[in-house]
Enzyme design. Sequence first.
Site, PDB file in Angstrom:
ATOM      1  N   LYS A 109      40.466 -27.481  22.910  1.00  0.00           N
ATOM      2  CA  LYS A 109      40.561 -26.280  23.762  1.00  0.00           C
ATOM      3  C   LYS A 109      39.502 -25.247  23.379  1.00  0.00           C
ATOM      4  CE  LYS A 109      45.335 -26.436  25.341  1.00  0.00           C
ATOM      5  NZ  LYS A 109      46.110 -27.168  24.317  1.00  0.00           N
TER       6      LYS A 109
ATOM      7  N   HIS B 217      33.209 -38.942   8.599  1.00  0.00           N
ATOM      8  CA  HIS B 217      32.800 -39.641   9.833  1.00  0.00           C
ATOM      9  C   HIS B 217      31.584 -40.535   9.552  1.00  0.00           C
ATOM     10  CE1 HIS B 217      34.605 -35.972  12.062  1.00  0.00           C
ATOM     11  NE2 HIS B 217      35.391 -36.989  12.326  1.00  0.00           N
TER      12      HIS B 217
ATOM     13  N   ARG C 254      42.929 -41.572   7.255  1.00  0.00           N
ATOM     14  CA  ARG C 254      42.809 -40.893   5.972  1.00  0.00           C
ATOM     15  C   ARG C 254      44.057 -41.024   5.117  1.00  0.00           C
ATOM     16  NH1 ARG C 254      40.721 -35.622   8.713  1.00  0.00           N
ATOM     17  NH2 ARG C 254      42.492 -36.349   9.885  1.00  0.00           N
TER      18      ARG C 254
END
Length: 164
Positions: free
Chosen positions: A43, A19, A92
């Site tokens: 979640k 990142h 990626r």
Amino acid sequence: MKQRLAIYPGSFDPATNGHMTIIHRALRLFDHVVVAVARNGLKNPLFTMDERQELLKEALKGVPRVEVDSFEGLLVDYVRRRKANAVIRGLRAVSDFEYEFQMANANRKLDPNFEAVFLMTGEDYFYISSQMVREVASLGGDVSGLVPTCVQRELLKKFPRKEG
Ligand code: PNS
């Protein structure tokens, strides 16, 4: 001259060195980059929203022209609200392509002005994902070199490594 703004959205659970390179590369293309943590993405995240944002802020401390923010709801609405020129996503491998292609097209359907810029991850980081980092850390593996040092520190707090 009009400043060009990019949004770099994601879950960042946690931020990885992959990142970080995407952010630095995006800063070469845009005047300002907003790293935006999605509030309704995961979640069962390992890190809370606050932790994920704070870690990004710490990892990006001293880097000019970057802001860390969060958003709730649709990405297209956030992009419109921020008057951003484009969204940045890292690619990626081929496996990322299908998901990203679907998402970019769904977003453009929601807003015809939506534009995404894909930066291909370099060979150093193409194998790193947040999920892989979480798994390695949870099993006691060494994540140095894969994540910023502040993320490594917090992973060690969550998953202390056993001696010997
Ligand atoms: O880091 P991730 O998990 O790959 O990021 C995915 C993210 C947060 C960019 C994506 O799930 C998203 O944009 N969520 C916001 C809700 C939304 O707009 N959904 C429709 C996208 S087609």
